[in-house]
Design an enzyme around this catalytic site. Structure first.
Site, PDB file in Angstrom:
ATOM      1  N   HIS A 279       0.920  -1.218  -0.068  1.00 52.20           N
ATOM      2  CA  HIS A 279      -0.196  -0.252   0.122  1.00 52.20           C
ATOM      3  C   HIS A 279       1.186   0.997  -0.114  1.00 52.20           C
ATOM      4  O   HIS A 279       0.823   2.003  -0.865  1.00 52.20           O
ATOM      5  CB  HIS A 279      -1.333  -0.068   1.138  1.00 52.20           C
ATOM      6  CG  HIS A 279      -1.731   1.029   1.583  1.00 52.20           C
ATOM      7  ND1 HIS A 279      -2.985   1.304   0.910  1.00 52.20           N
ATOM      8  CD2 HIS A 279      -1.438   2.256   2.079  1.00 52.20           C
ATOM      9  CE1 HIS A 279      -3.130   2.557   1.615  1.00 52.20           C
ATOM     10  NE2 HIS A 279      -2.407   3.454   1.971  1.00 52.20           N
ATOM     11  N   GLU A 280       2.022   1.085   1.161  1.00 55.35           N
ATOM     12  CA  GLU A 280       3.170   2.293   1.238  1.00 55.35           C
ATOM     13  C   GLU A 280       4.013   2.954  -0.236  1.00 55.35           C
ATOM     14  O   GLU A 280       3.758   3.647  -0.966  1.00 55.35           O
ATOM     15  CB  GLU A 280       3.741   1.673   2.425  1.00 55.35           C
ATOM     16  CG  GLU A 280       3.093   2.010   3.575  1.00 55.35           C
ATOM     17  CD  GLU A 280       2.596   3.275   3.344  1.00 55.35           C
ATOM     18  OE1 GLU A 280       2.716   4.871   3.282  1.00 55.35           O
ATOM     19  OE2 GLU A 280       0.874   3.598   4.545  1.00 55.35           O
ATOM     20  N   HIS A 283       2.094   4.900  -3.069  1.00 57.94           N
ATOM     21  CA  HIS A 283       1.503   5.885  -3.145  1.00 57.94           C
ATOM     22  C   HIS A 283       2.674   6.152  -3.792  1.00 57.94           C
ATOM     23  O   HIS A 283       2.631   7.247  -4.099  1.00 57.94           O
ATOM     24  CB  HIS A 283       2.261   6.338  -1.320  1.00 57.94           C
ATOM     25  CG  HIS A 283       0.083   6.085  -0.301  1.00 57.94           C
ATOM     26  ND1 HIS A 283      -0.581   6.649  -1.123  1.00 57.94           N
ATOM     27  CD2 HIS A 283       0.005   5.544   0.420  1.00 57.94           C
ATOM     28  CE1 HIS A 283      -1.550   6.514  -0.138  1.00 57.94           C
ATOM     29  NE2 HIS A 283      -1.195   5.790   0.663  1.00 57.94           N
ATOM     30  N   ASP A 368      -4.854   1.562  -2.368  1.00 59.90           N
ATOM     31  CA  ASP A 368      -5.299   0.027  -1.669  1.00 59.90           C
ATOM     32  C   ASP A 368      -5.278  -0.919  -3.028  1.00 59.90           C
ATOM     33  O   ASP A 368      -4.701  -2.219  -2.698  1.00 59.90           O
ATOM     34  CB  ASP A 368      -6.500   0.104  -0.730  1.00 59.90           C
ATOM     35  CG  ASP A 368      -6.605   0.162   0.198  1.00 59.90           C
ATOM     36  OD1 ASP A 368      -5.225   0.394   0.745  1.00 59.90           O
ATOM     37  OD2 ASP A 368      -7.529   0.770   1.259  1.00 59.90           O
TER      38      ASP A 368
HETATM   39 ZN   LIG Z   1      -2.178   5.064   2.401  1.00 59.26          ZN
END
Ligand SMILES: [Zn+2]
Length: 423
Positions: A279-280, A283, A368
């Site tokens: 998830h990170e 980004h 996500d």
């Molecule tokens: Zn996040």
């Protein structure tokens, strides 16, 4: 604009801000309490009732504390401006320093020190009463004050030269000072992106390379899969201060690093950690971080241009309770203009804050989706459920409160979407 009209505008916006914030907070408290007696159906299997009720009580306690802080800061704001606090402070420092840079820096330092002293009991209460009551505080009183001392020293070492340069530009570089100040400010922000993880954060926490081989192999293969190169994987002793868990990633270019809180590693299984990291990385790969920085630069340019205009307007000072010094040359009041601007701006921009929340939630959904694509979506769901439970995050926020403030989508919405995507 007349000085009186600006005072009225200021008071009206302050009242709107307070009313909206109190209304949203009381909605949040009512909503959370009305759902306290049962775990929402979609989480019934995953989270025990006691944990759900602890989250409700923590949310209510934090919201009430937030309401108190709001009232106090509104009172302090009025005290500094319309009731003459800044005027008094300026008079005292001016009588001692006379016009010039010493006066200007002195005013900023005195204002910073007073604001810090007002915040101190609130910070103390938050850490040692509120967080402690729910078992989150891991900090000793000594560490709390050591942190404060370090923050002050670092803030002075970095902040004073920066402010000095900005004040020089304001006084000496003509009508376009705000543009030069913006260049300096932006360069400073980029420098901090490199200095923070490598120099500043290690003054507060210990960072050790991730030593768990199985976990490291897993993470390195994930990074290879998504095409991400990093300088290192680190574990941070977050448990020194708080039981809240987190993972983040900082720096850019060659200084990129991934940091796991030890509290997170202790709680999640390796495949869950991989999902959280995916998830990170989402980004990063989806350029959310670069976009955020670009937006921040654009907004700060607009605000500095606005300050360039405001600092020449007499009503900007008098409307906020300050009689500028030496009217023949308003640049004697540059430090005052900076302070007034910092104090008044949030009041006038508060109603725009949902825009930032909306864009942030959109990024969360995208990250996500990225995680589901590159790891097992179910792992992210179980990891999130553990994190909601451990951090006592409410599963039943008031929808309007959440839409206005939350940088992350509500738990149920987020998890339903993950489960749907996972199939
Ligand atoms: Zn996040």
């Amino acid at each position: 604009m007349s000085s009186f009209a600006f005072s009225v505008l200021f008071v009206v916006f302050l009242a709107i801000t307070l009313i909206v914030r109190f209304w949203l907070s009381s909605r949040q408290i009512r909503h959370v309490l009305s759902h306290r007696s049962a775990v929402p159906a979609e989480f019934a299997e995953k989270i025990p009732l006691a944990a759900h009720q602890r989250a409700a009580d923590y949310t209510v306690a934090k919201t009430k504390f937030g309401m108190f802080s709001m009232l106090l800061s509104a009172a302090v704001l009025i005290g500094f401006t319309l009731l003459g606090g800044l005027q008094l402070l300026s008079n005292i420092i001016f009588s001692w320093a006379g016009p010039g840079m010493v006066y200007q820096l002195g005013l900023l330092v005195a204002f910073g020190a007073i604001s810090g002293l007002i915040d101190l009991p609130l910070d103390y209460y938050k850490q040692f009463v509120l967080e402690a009551r729910f078992g989150f505080n891991k900090m000793s009183v000594k560490l709390f004050f050591m942190d404060m001392l370090k923050n002050t020293l670092i803030g002075a070492a970095i902040g004073l030269p920066l402010v000095w340069v900005v004040l020089l530009l304001m006084a000496k570089s003509g009508d376009l000072w705000w543009f030069y100040a913006w260049l300096v400010f932006s360069g400073f922000q980029l420098l901090m992106l490199v200095l923070y993880p490598t120099v500043i954060a290690p003054l507060f926490n210990k960072f050790t390379p991730l030593s768990d081989d199985t976990l490291r192999d897993r993470i390195e293969s994930l990074m290879k899969r998504v095409g991400f190169a990093s300088k290192g994987l680190f574990v941070m002793d977050g448990s020194k201060r708080s039981a809240h868990g987190n993972a983040y990633f900082s720096g850019f270019g060659a200084s990129k690093r991934i940091v796991f809180f030890d509290t997170l590693l202790a709680r999640l299984a390796p495949h869950e950690i991989e999902a959280v990291l995916a998830h990170e990385l989402g980004h990063f790969k989806l350029k959310h971080i670069v976009k955020r920085i670009a937006v921040m630069f654009a907004i700060s340019l607009a605000f500095l241009a606005l300050l360039g205009y405001l600092k020449q307007q007499l009503w900007f000072y008098t409307g906020l309770g300050v009689n500028p010094l030496l009217l023949a040359d308003l640049s004697n009041n540059d430090a005052m203009a900076l302070i007034l601007f910092m104090l008044a701006l949030p009041i006038f921009t508060f109603l725009l804050s949902p825009l930032s929340s909306i864009s942030s939630r959109k990024h969360e959904f995208e990250a996500d989706a990225f995680a589901v694509k590159h790891t097992n979506g179910n792992d992210l769901v179980t990891a999130l459920v553990k994190l909601y439970e451990d951090n006592a995050s409410t599963l039943t926020p008031d929808p309007l409160h959440s839409a206005f403030y939350d940088s992350h989508p509500p738990a149920a919405v987020r998890i339903n979407r993950l489960l749907a995507a996972h199939g």
